[in-house]
Motif scaffolding. Structure first.
Motif, PDB file in Angstrom:
ATOM      1  N   LYS A  87     -12.632  -3.216  -0.936  1.00 43.24           N
ATOM      2  CA  LYS A  87     -13.604  -3.493   0.124  1.00 43.24           C
ATOM      3  C   LYS A  87     -15.007  -3.619  -0.445  1.00 43.24           C
ATOM      4  CE  LYS A  87     -15.597  -1.529   4.335  1.00 43.24           C
ATOM      5  NZ  LYS A  87     -15.522  -0.397   5.323  1.00 43.24           N
ATOM      6  N   HIS A 143     -10.304  -7.875   4.532  1.00 48.93           N
ATOM      7  CA  HIS A 143      -9.826  -7.623   3.172  1.00 48.93           C
ATOM      8  C   HIS A 143      -8.309  -7.624   3.042  1.00 48.93           C
ATOM      9  CE1 HIS A 143     -13.963  -6.827   2.176  1.00 48.93           C
ATOM     10  NE2 HIS A 143     -14.027  -6.073   3.259  1.00 48.93           N
ATOM     11  N   VAL A 144      -7.624  -8.329   3.930  1.00 45.67           N
ATOM     12  CA  VAL A 144      -6.167  -8.370   3.882  1.00 45.67           C
ATOM     13  C   VAL A 144      -5.673  -9.748   4.303  1.00 45.67           C
ATOM     14  CG1 VAL A 144      -5.877  -7.500   6.250  1.00 45.67           C
ATOM     15  CG2 VAL A 144      -4.061  -7.133   4.542  1.00 45.67           C
ATOM     16  N   VAL A 204       0.845  -1.192   0.000  1.00 51.64           N
ATOM     17  CA  VAL A 204       0.000   0.000   0.000  1.00 51.64           C
ATOM     18  C   VAL A 204       0.882   1.244   0.000  1.00 51.64           C
ATOM     19  CG1 VAL A 204      -1.957  -1.124   1.102  1.00 51.64           C
ATOM     20  CG2 VAL A 204      -0.190  -0.110   2.541  1.00 51.64           C
ATOM     21  N   VAL A 219      -4.203  -1.494   5.874  1.00 46.87           N
ATOM     22  CA  VAL A 219      -5.366  -2.024   5.135  1.00 46.87           C
ATOM     23  C   VAL A 219      -6.544  -2.210   6.081  1.00 46.87           C
ATOM     24  CG1 VAL A 219      -6.252  -3.898   3.709  1.00 46.87           C
ATOM     25  CG2 VAL A 219      -3.882  -3.169   3.445  1.00 46.87           C
ATOM     26  N   LEU A 271      -8.072   0.604  -2.158  1.00 47.15           N
ATOM     27  CA  LEU A 271      -8.443  -0.270  -1.046  1.00 47.15           C
ATOM     28  C   LEU A 271      -9.934  -0.192  -0.765  1.00 47.15           C
ATOM     29  CD1 LEU A 271      -5.496   0.333   1.470  1.00 47.15           C
ATOM     30  CD2 LEU A 271      -5.880  -1.681   0.034  1.00 47.15           C
ATOM     31  N   ASP A 303      -5.341   4.386  -1.075  1.00 45.26           N
ATOM     32  CA  ASP A 303      -6.482   4.173  -0.176  1.00 45.26           C
ATOM     33  C   ASP A 303      -7.784   4.069  -0.968  1.00 45.26           C
ATOM     34  OD1 ASP A 303      -4.694   4.263   1.890  1.00 45.26           O
ATOM     35  OD2 ASP A 303      -5.512   6.076   2.830  1.00 45.26           O
TER      36      ASP A 303
END
Length: 256
Positions: A162, A200-201, A143, A192, A158, A155
């Protein structure tokens, strides 16, 4: 295409010689049985065939069916260059999905093949997110907030991940986390979680012999310890260490 099919042959041969200790994962039931047996203490390992770049389709959508028949269940769209399906973050044009690329995403989802956006350009990433109907994965990366290199996710990306239900596997090497240490990997994981949430990681080692890493699979407990030190619960760490990946695989492997 033939090179990928040969890789599949080699994996099937290895599984055949392993007396059940190596299992190729093709459908959700395969994964469920593997996880149940591992929980029962059986020494079994699962393997999943994937591409790193859809250049192996050679511009022909019919080759996607050939790869699926050979056991491939994940398809990374691009690697270190633009190809027939889309733009790479390392490519010259860095464009989005091509018409063929859109076909590949749609047909892969229909067949139960997971889309991997590692190495994808920002445009390809956005184009896939606009049409994907199943969770996608960024199998190995980082990231920008903790390591501002070109291929790492913003972001905003990300947040798209999501909304899609997908996940990113955080890497262990310097270009992904800016220092090949367990602490650097943990920092990226924690970011994250803050932006996209705990679901989600996961881990994205990229242990392929071509990256510089500071620890190997014998030392993953160091990542666990870094997450414990940051205050994560056992349940949340279990999601990072494999729970999220198992969920994504189960969702993506079932044909639509």
């Amino acid at each position: 295409t033939e090179r990928s099919l040969w890789h599949a042959e080699k994996l099937h041969a290895a599984a055949a010689k392993a007396n059940g200790r190596l299992r190729i994962i093709k459908v959700p039931g395969d994964l469920a049985r593997l996880l149940a047996d591992r929980a029962a203490g059986k020494p079994v390992t699962g393997a999943l065939l994937s591409t790193e770049g859809a250049q192996n389709l050679e511009g022909d959508i019919a080759n996607l069916a050939r790869l699926h028949a050979a056991g491939f269940r994940m398809i990374g769209l691009v690697h270190f260059f633009d190809n027939d399906v889309g733009g790479s973050m390392h490519g010259l044009k860095k464009g989005g999905l091509t018409p063929l690329g859109r076909q590949v995403v749609q047909q892969a989802e229909q067949r139960g093949m997971i889309i991997d956006l590692a190495h994808s350009s920002a445009a390809t990433f956005a184009d896939v997110m606009a049409i994907a109907t199943r969770p996608v994965v960024v199998s190995h990366g980082g990231v920008k907030a903790t390591c501002n290199t070109p291929r790492n996710l913003t972001d905003a990306q990300l947040q798209m991940l999501k909304a899609n239900g997908g996940m990113i596997g955080i890497g262990y090497w310097d270009a992904a986390v800016c220092a090949p240490t367990p602490q650097a990997t943990a920092r990226a994981i924690l970011h994250v979680i803050r932006v996209a949430g705990i679901d989600h990681v996961g881990l994205g080692s990229d242990y392929d012999g071509g990256t510089t890493v500071g620890f190997d699979t014998a030392h993953l407990d160091a990542v666990t310890q870094a997450l414990l030190d940051a205050g994560l619960s056992d349940a949340d760490i279990a999601k990072v260490m494999g729970g999220n990946a198992a969920r994504l695989l189960a969702a993506g492997l079932a044909p639509r």
